[in-house]
Design an enzyme around this catalytic site. Structure first.
Site, PDB file in Angstrom:
ATOM      1  N   ASP A 132       0.848  -1.201   0.000  1.00 12.90           N
ATOM      2  CA  ASP A 132       0.000   0.000   0.000  1.00 12.90           C
ATOM      3  C   ASP A 132       0.877   1.243   0.000  1.00 12.90           C
ATOM      4  OD1 ASP A 132      -2.192  -1.610   0.114  1.00 12.90           O
ATOM      5  OD2 ASP A 132      -2.823  -1.032   2.125  1.00 12.90           O
ATOM      6  N   ARG A 180      -1.954  -0.805  -8.390  1.00 11.25           N
ATOM      7  CA  ARG A 180      -3.312  -0.349  -8.050  1.00 11.25           C
ATOM      8  C   ARG A 180      -3.336   1.175  -8.234  1.00 11.25           C
ATOM      9  NH1 ARG A 180      -4.169  -0.807  -1.972  1.00 11.25           N
ATOM     10  NH2 ARG A 180      -4.478  -3.018  -2.356  1.00 11.25           N
TER      11      ARG A 180
HETATM   12  P1  FDA Z   1     -14.425   9.700  -3.718  1.00 12.28           P
HETATM   13  O1  FDA Z   1     -14.356   9.683  -2.213  1.00 12.28           O
HETATM   14  O2  FDA Z   1     -13.579  10.642  -4.475  1.00 12.28           O
HETATM   15  O3  FDA Z   1     -15.932   9.867  -4.139  1.00 12.28           O
HETATM   16  C1  FDA Z   1     -16.295  10.171  -5.484  1.00 12.28           C
HETATM   17  C2  FDA Z   1     -17.786  10.020  -5.648  1.00 12.28           C
HETATM   18  O4  FDA Z   1     -18.139   8.636  -5.587  1.00 12.28           O
HETATM   19  C3  FDA Z   1     -18.624  10.677  -4.542  1.00 12.28           C
HETATM   20  O5  FDA Z   1     -18.833  12.035  -4.794  1.00 12.28           O
HETATM   21  C4  FDA Z   1     -19.897   9.857  -4.580  1.00 12.28           C
HETATM   22  O6  FDA Z   1     -20.706  10.283  -5.656  1.00 12.28           O
HETATM   23  C5  FDA Z   1     -19.379   8.463  -4.900  1.00 12.28           C
HETATM   24  N1  FDA Z   1     -19.146   7.672  -3.677  1.00 12.28           N
HETATM   25  C6  FDA Z   1     -17.965   7.474  -3.058  1.00 12.28           C
HETATM   26  N2  FDA Z   1     -18.113   6.678  -1.979  1.00 12.28           N
HETATM   27  C7  FDA Z   1     -19.424   6.381  -1.927  1.00 12.28           C
HETATM   28  C8  FDA Z   1     -20.223   5.603  -1.034  1.00 12.28           C
HETATM   29  N3  FDA Z   1     -19.692   4.963   0.003  1.00 12.28           N
HETATM   30  N4  FDA Z   1     -21.559   5.508  -1.284  1.00 12.28           N
HETATM   31  C9  FDA Z   1     -22.106   6.152  -2.328  1.00 12.28           C
HETATM   32  N5  FDA Z   1     -21.403   6.910  -3.212  1.00 12.28           N
HETATM   33  C10 FDA Z   1     -20.090   7.014  -2.993  1.00 12.28           C
HETATM   34  N6  FDA Z   1      -5.227   5.433  -0.788  1.00 12.28           N
HETATM   35  C11 FDA Z   1      -3.874   5.591  -0.604  1.00 12.28           C
HETATM   36  O7  FDA Z   1      -3.401   6.717  -0.460  1.00 12.28           O
HETATM   37  N7  FDA Z   1      -3.075   4.473  -0.588  1.00 12.28           N
HETATM   38  C12 FDA Z   1      -3.554   3.213  -0.782  1.00 12.28           C
HETATM   39  O8  FDA Z   1      -2.785   2.253  -0.751  1.00 12.28           O
HETATM   40  C13 FDA Z   1      -4.956   3.059  -0.973  1.00 12.28           C
HETATM   41  N8  FDA Z   1      -5.519   1.826  -1.177  1.00 12.28           N
HETATM   42  C14 FDA Z   1      -6.854   1.727  -1.516  1.00 12.28           C
HETATM   43  C15 FDA Z   1      -7.415   0.499  -1.864  1.00 12.28           C
HETATM   44  C16 FDA Z   1      -8.738   0.421  -2.278  1.00 12.28           C
HETATM   45  C17 FDA Z   1      -9.309  -0.894  -2.678  1.00 12.28           C
HETATM   46  C18 FDA Z   1      -9.545   1.604  -2.356  1.00 12.28           C
HETATM   47  C19 FDA Z   1     -10.966   1.563  -2.849  1.00 12.28           C
HETATM   48  C20 FDA Z   1      -9.003   2.806  -1.983  1.00 12.28           C
HETATM   49  C21 FDA Z   1      -7.683   2.884  -1.531  1.00 12.28           C
HETATM   50  N9  FDA Z   1      -7.142   4.107  -1.150  1.00 12.28           N
HETATM   51  C22 FDA Z   1      -5.774   4.209  -0.958  1.00 12.28           C
HETATM   52  C23 FDA Z   1      -8.024   5.268  -0.864  1.00 12.28           C
HETATM   53  C24 FDA Z   1      -8.161   6.191  -2.069  1.00 12.28           C
HETATM   54  O9  FDA Z   1      -6.959   6.886  -2.259  1.00 12.28           O
HETATM   55  C25 FDA Z   1      -9.291   7.201  -1.876  1.00 12.28           C
HETATM   56  O10 FDA Z   1      -8.975   8.023  -0.775  1.00 12.28           O
HETATM   57  C26 FDA Z   1     -10.657   6.587  -1.638  1.00 12.28           C
HETATM   58  O11 FDA Z   1     -10.879   5.478  -2.451  1.00 12.28           O
HETATM   59  C27 FDA Z   1     -11.769   7.621  -1.905  1.00 12.28           C
HETATM   60  O12 FDA Z   1     -11.811   7.972  -3.241  1.00 12.28           O
HETATM   61  P2  FDA Z   1     -12.885   7.318  -4.266  1.00 12.28           P
HETATM   62  O13 FDA Z   1     -12.245   7.325  -5.585  1.00 12.28           O
HETATM   63  O14 FDA Z   1     -13.263   5.965  -3.770  1.00 12.28           O
HETATM   64  O15 FDA Z   1     -14.170   8.203  -4.235  1.00 12.28           O
END
Ligand code: FDA
Length: 334
Positions: A132, A180
Protein backbone atom coordinates in the site's frame (compact mmCIF):
# COMPACT_ATOMS: atom_id res chain seq x y z
CA UNK A 1 -9.19 23.33 -2.35
CA UNK A 2 -9.88 23.80 1.40
CA UNK A 3 -12.00 21.04 2.87
CA UNK A 4 -12.33 21.47 6.66
CA UNK A 5 -14.07 18.14 7.27
CA UNK A 6 -11.36 16.26 5.35
CA UNK A 7 -8.58 18.16 7.15
CA UNK A 8 -10.23 17.50 10.52
CA UNK A 9 -10.46 13.73 10.07
CA UNK A 10 -6.96 13.50 8.58
CA UNK A 11 -5.65 15.39 11.64
CA UNK A 12 -7.45 12.83 13.81
CA UNK A 13 -5.99 9.98 11.74
CA UNK A 14 -2.47 11.30 12.40
CA UNK A 15 -2.95 11.82 16.14
CA UNK A 16 -0.81 9.17 17.85
CA UNK A 17 -2.38 9.71 21.27
CA UNK A 18 -5.85 8.97 19.96
CA UNK A 19 -4.46 6.15 17.84
CA UNK A 20 -3.14 4.37 20.92
CA UNK A 21 -6.26 5.08 22.96
CA UNK A 22 -8.57 3.80 20.23
CA UNK A 23 -6.82 0.44 20.20
CA UNK A 24 -7.78 0.00 23.84
CA UNK A 25 -11.40 1.13 23.38
CA UNK A 26 -12.13 -1.52 20.75
CA UNK A 27 -13.80 -1.10 17.38
CA UNK A 28 -17.00 0.51 18.63
CA UNK A 29 -18.59 3.67 17.25
CA UNK A 30 -19.18 2.10 13.86
CA UNK A 31 -15.68 1.16 12.77
CA UNK A 32 -16.68 -2.52 12.86
CA UNK A 33 -18.95 -1.92 9.86
CA UNK A 34 -15.89 -1.32 7.69
CA UNK A 35 -13.53 -3.87 9.25
CA UNK A 36 -13.72 -7.43 7.94
CA UNK A 37 -12.91 -9.07 11.27
CA UNK A 38 -11.00 -8.60 14.49
CA UNK A 39 -8.88 -11.72 14.00
CA UNK A 40 -7.83 -14.18 11.29
CA UNK A 41 -10.85 -16.48 11.79
CA UNK A 42 -13.46 -13.74 11.44
CA UNK A 43 -11.54 -12.14 8.56
CA UNK A 44 -11.41 -15.48 6.70
CA UNK A 45 -15.20 -15.80 7.08
CA UNK A 46 -15.58 -12.41 5.36
CA UNK A 47 -13.22 -13.52 2.58
CA UNK A 48 -15.20 -16.73 2.02
CA UNK A 49 -18.53 -14.87 1.93
CA UNK A 50 -17.17 -12.61 -0.80
CA UNK A 51 -15.59 -15.51 -2.70
CA UNK A 52 -19.02 -17.19 -2.73
CA UNK A 53 -20.32 -14.10 -4.57
CA UNK A 54 -17.56 -14.37 -7.18
CA UNK A 55 -15.50 -11.58 -5.57
CA UNK A 56 -11.82 -11.96 -4.67
CA UNK A 57 -10.22 -10.23 -1.69
CA UNK A 58 -7.08 -8.46 -0.63
CA UNK A 59 -6.55 -8.51 3.14
CA UNK A 60 -4.78 -5.87 5.17
CA UNK A 61 -3.62 -6.62 8.69
CA UNK A 62 -4.29 -3.18 10.20
CA UNK A 63 -1.44 -1.30 11.84
CA UNK A 64 0.48 1.99 11.49
CA UNK A 65 2.86 4.16 13.50
CA UNK A 66 4.94 1.13 14.44
CA UNK A 67 8.06 2.25 16.30
CA UNK A 68 9.19 -0.98 17.97
CA UNK A 69 10.86 -3.88 16.17
CA UNK A 70 8.92 -6.33 18.34
CA UNK A 71 5.61 -4.90 17.03
CA UNK A 72 6.78 -5.24 13.41
CA UNK A 73 7.90 -8.80 14.03
CA UNK A 74 4.52 -9.62 15.60
CA UNK A 75 2.73 -8.10 12.59
CA UNK A 76 4.95 -10.03 10.16
CA UNK A 77 4.25 -13.30 11.99
CA UNK A 78 0.51 -12.67 11.82
CA UNK A 79 0.78 -11.90 8.10
CA UNK A 80 2.62 -15.22 7.63
CA UNK A 81 -0.25 -16.98 9.43
CA UNK A 82 -2.73 -15.24 7.11
CA UNK A 83 -0.82 -16.53 4.07
CA UNK A 84 -0.94 -20.08 5.48
CA UNK A 85 -4.71 -19.77 6.02
CA UNK A 86 -5.34 -18.40 2.52
CA UNK A 87 -3.47 -21.40 1.14
CA UNK A 88 -5.12 -23.98 3.44
CA UNK A 89 -8.61 -22.70 2.67
CA UNK A 90 -7.88 -22.23 -1.05
CA UNK A 91 -9.30 -18.72 -0.74
CA UNK A 92 -9.31 -16.34 -3.69
CA UNK A 93 -7.32 -13.75 -1.82
CA UNK A 94 -4.04 -11.81 -1.80
CA UNK A 95 -2.28 -9.54 0.67
CA UNK A 96 -1.99 -5.77 1.13
CA UNK A 97 0.78 -4.60 3.48
CA UNK A 98 2.06 -1.29 4.82
CA UNK A 99 5.83 -0.89 5.07
CA UNK A 100 5.62 1.34 8.17
CA UNK A 101 3.94 -1.57 9.95
CA UNK A 102 6.83 -3.81 8.92
CA UNK A 103 9.46 -1.46 10.31
CA UNK A 104 10.43 0.96 7.50
CA UNK A 105 10.54 3.89 9.98
CA UNK A 106 12.78 1.92 12.35
CA UNK A 107 15.33 0.23 10.12
CA UNK A 108 14.98 -0.16 6.35
CA UNK A 109 17.07 -3.34 6.13
CA UNK A 110 14.92 -4.93 8.85
CA UNK A 111 11.78 -3.99 6.92
CA UNK A 112 13.14 -5.47 3.69
CA UNK A 113 13.98 -8.67 5.55
CA UNK A 114 10.41 -8.85 6.89
CA UNK A 115 9.11 -8.35 3.36
CA UNK A 116 11.39 -11.10 2.05
CA UNK A 117 9.94 -13.58 4.55
CA UNK A 118 6.42 -12.60 3.54
CA UNK A 119 7.16 -12.72 -0.20
CA UNK A 120 9.01 -16.06 0.05
CA UNK A 121 6.04 -17.77 1.68
CA UNK A 122 3.48 -16.01 -0.54
CA UNK A 123 5.44 -16.92 -3.70
CA UNK A 124 5.54 -20.58 -2.67
CA UNK A 125 1.70 -20.53 -2.76
CA UNK A 126 1.46 -18.24 -5.78
CA UNK A 127 -0.04 -15.40 -3.73
CA UNK A 128 0.44 -11.75 -4.72
CA UNK A 129 1.50 -9.11 -2.16
CA UNK A 130 0.66 -5.46 -2.70
CA UNK A 131 2.53 -2.70 -0.91
CA UNK A 132 0.00 0.00 0.00
CA UNK A 133 1.13 3.58 -0.56
CA UNK A 134 1.20 5.74 2.55
CA UNK A 135 1.83 9.48 2.85
CA UNK A 136 4.32 11.38 0.67
CA UNK A 137 6.90 11.37 3.45
CA UNK A 138 7.25 7.63 2.80
CA UNK A 139 6.85 7.71 -0.99
CA UNK A 140 10.46 7.50 -2.19
CA UNK A 141 11.36 4.97 0.47
CA UNK A 142 8.40 2.77 -0.54
CA UNK A 143 9.51 2.79 -4.19
CA UNK A 144 13.15 2.19 -3.22
CA UNK A 145 12.14 -0.88 -1.22
CA UNK A 146 9.86 -2.01 -4.04
CA UNK A 147 12.81 -1.75 -6.47
CA UNK A 148 14.94 -3.99 -4.24
CA UNK A 149 12.15 -6.55 -3.94
CA UNK A 150 11.19 -6.52 -7.62
CA UNK A 151 14.71 -7.69 -8.46
CA UNK A 152 14.04 -10.80 -6.40
CA UNK A 153 10.28 -11.46 -6.69
CA UNK A 154 7.51 -11.38 -9.31
CA UNK A 155 4.64 -11.41 -6.81
CA UNK A 156 4.97 -7.84 -5.55
CA UNK A 157 3.43 -4.54 -6.65
CA UNK A 158 2.30 -1.20 -5.28
CA UNK A 159 -0.11 1.71 -5.52
CA UNK A 160 -0.02 4.93 -7.54
CA UNK A 161 -1.99 7.94 -6.25
CA UNK A 162 -3.54 10.18 -8.91
CA UNK A 163 -3.27 13.29 -6.69
CA UNK A 164 0.55 13.34 -7.05
CA UNK A 165 2.06 15.36 -9.93
CA UNK A 166 4.72 12.71 -10.45
CA UNK A 167 2.34 9.76 -10.89
CA UNK A 168 2.33 9.83 -14.68
CA UNK A 169 6.13 9.37 -14.67
CA UNK A 170 5.86 6.62 -12.05
CA UNK A 171 3.29 4.80 -14.18
CA UNK A 172 5.93 4.72 -16.95
CA UNK A 173 8.61 3.66 -14.49
CA UNK A 174 6.48 0.70 -13.31
CA UNK A 175 4.88 -0.25 -16.61
CA UNK A 176 5.85 -3.91 -16.09
CA UNK A 177 4.71 -4.12 -12.47
CA UNK A 178 1.23 -4.89 -11.18
CA UNK A 179 -0.22 -1.64 -9.83
CA UNK A 180 -3.31 -0.35 -8.05
CA UNK A 181 -4.52 3.12 -9.07
CA UNK A 182 -6.18 5.24 -6.35
CA UNK A 183 -6.89 8.94 -5.85
CA UNK A 184 -4.84 9.18 -2.62
CA UNK A 185 -6.01 9.25 0.99
CA UNK A 186 -3.57 11.59 2.77
CA UNK A 187 -3.27 15.35 3.06
CA UNK A 188 -0.41 16.44 0.80
CA UNK A 189 0.86 19.92 0.05
CA UNK A 190 0.38 21.77 -3.24
CA UNK A 191 4.13 21.35 -3.78
CA UNK A 192 3.58 17.68 -4.63
CA UNK A 193 -0.13 17.07 -5.14
CA UNK A 194 -3.18 18.41 -6.97
CA UNK A 195 -5.64 19.95 -4.52
CA UNK A 196 -8.61 20.13 -6.85
CA UNK A 197 -10.98 17.15 -6.88
CA UNK A 198 -11.92 17.44 -10.58
CA UNK A 199 -8.24 17.48 -11.52
CA UNK A 200 -7.52 14.43 -9.34
CA UNK A 201 -10.44 12.59 -10.95
CA UNK A 202 -9.22 13.48 -14.46
CA UNK A 203 -5.70 12.31 -13.61
CA UNK A 204 -7.11 9.05 -12.25
CA UNK A 205 -8.90 8.34 -15.53
CA UNK A 206 -5.83 9.20 -17.62
CA UNK A 207 -3.52 7.03 -15.50
CA UNK A 208 -5.96 4.13 -15.57
CA UNK A 209 -6.34 4.35 -19.36
CA UNK A 210 -2.57 4.49 -19.83
CA UNK A 211 -2.22 1.33 -17.75
CA UNK A 212 -5.03 -0.45 -19.58
CA UNK A 213 -3.28 0.17 -22.92
CA UNK A 214 -0.19 -1.58 -21.51
CA UNK A 215 0.37 -5.20 -20.56
CA UNK A 216 0.70 -5.42 -16.77
CA UNK A 217 -2.27 -6.14 -14.50
CA UNK A 218 -4.03 -3.09 -13.01
CA UNK A 219 -6.41 -2.69 -10.06
CA UNK A 220 -8.75 0.25 -10.50
CA UNK A 221 -9.60 1.16 -6.91
CA UNK A 222 -12.44 3.64 -6.51
CA UNK A 223 -16.02 3.91 -5.28
CA UNK A 224 -16.68 6.63 -7.85
CA UNK A 225 -19.41 5.41 -10.23
CA UNK A 226 -18.60 8.17 -12.77
CA UNK A 227 -15.03 6.93 -13.10
CA UNK A 228 -16.15 3.30 -13.20
CA UNK A 229 -18.61 4.12 -16.01
CA UNK A 230 -15.88 5.93 -17.96
CA UNK A 231 -13.51 2.98 -17.61
CA UNK A 232 -16.19 0.49 -18.64
CA UNK A 233 -16.86 2.55 -21.77
CA UNK A 234 -13.15 2.79 -22.58
CA UNK A 235 -12.56 -0.92 -22.11
CA UNK A 236 -15.48 -1.80 -24.38
CA UNK A 237 -14.45 0.69 -27.10
CA UNK A 238 -10.80 -0.38 -27.06
CA UNK A 239 -11.68 -4.06 -26.79
CA UNK A 240 -9.46 -4.49 -23.75
CA UNK A 241 -9.22 -7.96 -22.24
CA UNK A 242 -11.15 -8.05 -18.94
CA UNK A 243 -8.50 -10.34 -17.43
CA UNK A 244 -5.98 -7.49 -17.55
CA UNK A 245 -7.65 -5.49 -14.81
CA UNK A 246 -10.00 -5.59 -11.86
CA UNK A 247 -12.12 -3.09 -10.00
CA UNK A 248 -11.44 -2.75 -6.28
CA UNK A 249 -13.45 -1.22 -3.43
CA UNK A 250 -13.13 -1.19 0.34
CA UNK A 251 -15.01 -3.64 2.53
CA UNK A 252 -18.42 -2.35 3.65
CA UNK A 253 -18.73 0.36 0.97
CA UNK A 254 -21.19 0.26 -1.94
CA UNK A 255 -21.84 -3.47 -1.55
CA UNK A 256 -24.56 -3.45 -4.22
CA UNK A 257 -22.21 -1.87 -6.77
CA UNK A 258 -19.48 -4.37 -5.84
CA UNK A 259 -21.81 -7.31 -6.52
CA UNK A 260 -23.27 -5.82 -9.69
CA UNK A 261 -19.80 -5.30 -11.22
CA UNK A 262 -18.87 -8.90 -10.39
CA UNK A 263 -22.19 -10.09 -11.85
CA UNK A 264 -21.53 -8.05 -15.00
CA UNK A 265 -18.45 -10.20 -15.58
CA UNK A 266 -15.67 -7.87 -14.39
CA UNK A 267 -12.94 -9.14 -12.09
CA UNK A 268 -13.72 -7.60 -8.73
CA UNK A 269 -11.66 -7.53 -5.56
CA UNK A 270 -12.65 -6.21 -2.12
CA UNK A 271 -10.02 -4.75 0.19
CA UNK A 272 -10.61 -6.21 3.67
CA UNK A 273 -8.88 -4.58 6.63
CA UNK A 274 -8.85 -6.64 9.80
CA UNK A 275 -7.49 -6.50 13.35
CA UNK A 276 -7.77 -4.08 16.26
CA UNK A 277 -5.63 -1.22 14.84
CA UNK A 278 -8.69 0.23 13.12
CA UNK A 279 -8.34 3.89 14.11
CA UNK A 280 -6.18 5.53 11.35
CA UNK A 281 -7.90 3.53 8.60
CA UNK A 282 -11.33 4.45 9.91
CA UNK A 283 -10.55 8.19 10.24
CA UNK A 284 -9.25 8.32 6.63
CA UNK A 285 -12.56 6.83 5.46
CA UNK A 286 -14.40 9.61 7.33
CA UNK A 287 -12.03 12.17 5.79
CA UNK A 288 -12.83 10.93 2.28
CA UNK A 289 -16.54 11.01 2.83
CA UNK A 290 -17.96 12.51 6.02
CA UNK A 291 -21.34 11.07 4.91
CA UNK A 292 -19.91 7.72 6.02
CA UNK A 293 -20.87 8.93 9.49
CA UNK A 294 -24.52 8.74 8.38
CA UNK A 295 -24.14 5.07 7.54
CA UNK A 296 -22.68 4.45 10.97
CA UNK A 297 -25.31 6.39 12.89
CA UNK A 298 -28.02 4.57 10.94
CA UNK A 299 -26.38 1.23 11.66
CA UNK A 300 -26.09 1.98 15.37
CA UNK A 301 -29.55 3.50 15.89
CA UNK A 302 -31.78 1.43 13.62
CA UNK A 303 -32.30 -2.30 13.16
CA UNK A 304 -32.77 -4.14 9.84
CA UNK A 305 -36.49 -3.23 9.73
CA UNK A 306 -35.62 0.47 10.12
CA UNK A 307 -36.98 0.42 13.71
CA UNK A 308 -35.12 2.39 16.33
CA UNK A 309 -32.97 0.15 18.51
CA UNK A 310 -33.73 -0.32 22.22
CA UNK A 311 -30.98 1.84 23.72
CA UNK A 312 -30.58 4.73 21.27
CA UNK A 313 -29.92 7.27 24.02
CA UNK A 314 -27.11 5.20 25.42
CA UNK A 315 -25.54 4.85 21.98
CA UNK A 316 -26.00 8.53 21.15
CA UNK A 317 -24.51 9.41 24.54
CA UNK A 318 -21.51 7.19 23.92
CA UNK A 319 -21.01 8.73 20.46
CA UNK A 320 -21.23 12.26 21.90
CA UNK A 321 -18.73 11.35 24.62
CA UNK A 322 -16.40 9.92 21.96
CA UNK A 323 -16.47 13.08 19.84
CA UNK A 324 -16.02 15.30 22.93
CA UNK A 325 -13.05 13.20 24.02
CA UNK A 326 -11.49 13.59 20.58
CA UNK A 327 -11.81 17.38 20.74
CA UNK A 328 -10.43 17.57 24.28
CA UNK A 329 -7.46 15.37 23.51
CA UNK A 330 -6.66 17.28 20.33
CA UNK A 331 -6.83 20.64 22.12
CA UNK A 332 -4.60 19.37 24.90
CA UNK A 333 -1.99 18.22 22.35
CA UNK A 334 -1.76 21.65 20.64
P1 FDA B 1 -14.42 9.70 -3.72
O1 FDA B 1 -14.36 9.68 -2.21
O2 FDA B 1 -13.58 10.64 -4.47
O3 FDA B 1 -15.93 9.87 -4.14
C1 FDA B 1 -16.29 10.17 -5.48
C2 FDA B 1 -17.79 10.02 -5.65
O4 FDA B 1 -18.14 8.64 -5.59
C3 FDA B 1 -18.62 10.68 -4.54
O5 FDA B 1 -18.83 12.03 -4.79
C4 FDA B 1 -19.90 9.86 -4.58
O6 FDA B 1 -20.71 10.28 -5.66
C5 FDA B 1 -19.38 8.46 -4.90
N1 FDA B 1 -19.15 7.67 -3.68
C6 FDA B 1 -17.97 7.47 -3.06
N2 FDA B 1 -18.11 6.68 -1.98
C7 FDA B 1 -19.42 6.38 -1.93
C8 FDA B 1 -20.22 5.60 -1.03
N3 FDA B 1 -19.69 4.96 0.00
N4 FDA B 1 -21.56 5.51 -1.28
C9 FDA B 1 -22.11 6.15 -2.33
N5 FDA B 1 -21.40 6.91 -3.21
C10 FDA B 1 -20.09 7.01 -2.99
N6 FDA B 1 -5.23 5.43 -0.79
C11 FDA B 1 -3.87 5.59 -0.60
O7 FDA B 1 -3.40 6.72 -0.46
N7 FDA B 1 -3.08 4.47 -0.59
C12 FDA B 1 -3.55 3.21 -0.78
O8 FDA B 1 -2.79 2.25 -0.75
C13 FDA B 1 -4.96 3.06 -0.97
N8 FDA B 1 -5.52 1.83 -1.18
C14 FDA B 1 -6.85 1.73 -1.52
C15 FDA B 1 -7.41 0.50 -1.86
C16 FDA B 1 -8.74 0.42 -2.28
C17 FDA B 1 -9.31 -0.89 -2.68
C18 FDA B 1 -9.55 1.60 -2.36
C19 FDA B 1 -10.97 1.56 -2.85
C20 FDA B 1 -9.00 2.81 -1.98
C21 FDA B 1 -7.68 2.88 -1.53
N9 FDA B 1 -7.14 4.11 -1.15
C22 FDA B 1 -5.77 4.21 -0.96
C23 FDA B 1 -8.02 5.27 -0.86
C24 FDA B 1 -8.16 6.19 -2.07
O9 FDA B 1 -6.96 6.89 -2.26
C25 FDA B 1 -9.29 7.20 -1.88
O10 FDA B 1 -8.98 8.02 -0.78
C26 FDA B 1 -10.66 6.59 -1.64
O11 FDA B 1 -10.88 5.48 -2.45
C27 FDA B 1 -11.77 7.62 -1.90
O12 FDA B 1 -11.81 7.97 -3.24
P2 FDA B 1 -12.89 7.32 -4.27
O13 FDA B 1 -12.24 7.32 -5.59
O14 FDA B 1 -13.26 5.97 -3.77
O15 FDA B 1 -14.17 8.20 -4.24
Amino acid sequence: MVNPARDFFIALANNKLLYRGAKRWGSHFGADQFIGGVDINSMMRSVKELNDLGISATVDHLGEFVDKKSDSTKAKNEILQVIERIHEEKADCHLSVKLTQLGSDIDEAFCIQNMREILDLAASYNIFVNIDMEDYLHYDQTLDILDVLRNEYDNVGTVIQSYLYRSDADIDRYQNTRLRIVKGAYKESADVAYQNKEQIDREFIELAKKRLRGDAFTSIATHDHHIIAEIRKFVAEENIDRNKFEFQMLYGFRNDLQESLANAGYLFCTYIPFGDDWYGYFMRRLAERPQNLNLIVKDKLYDEDNQIKKQPLMIAGAAAAFVSALFLLLRRKK
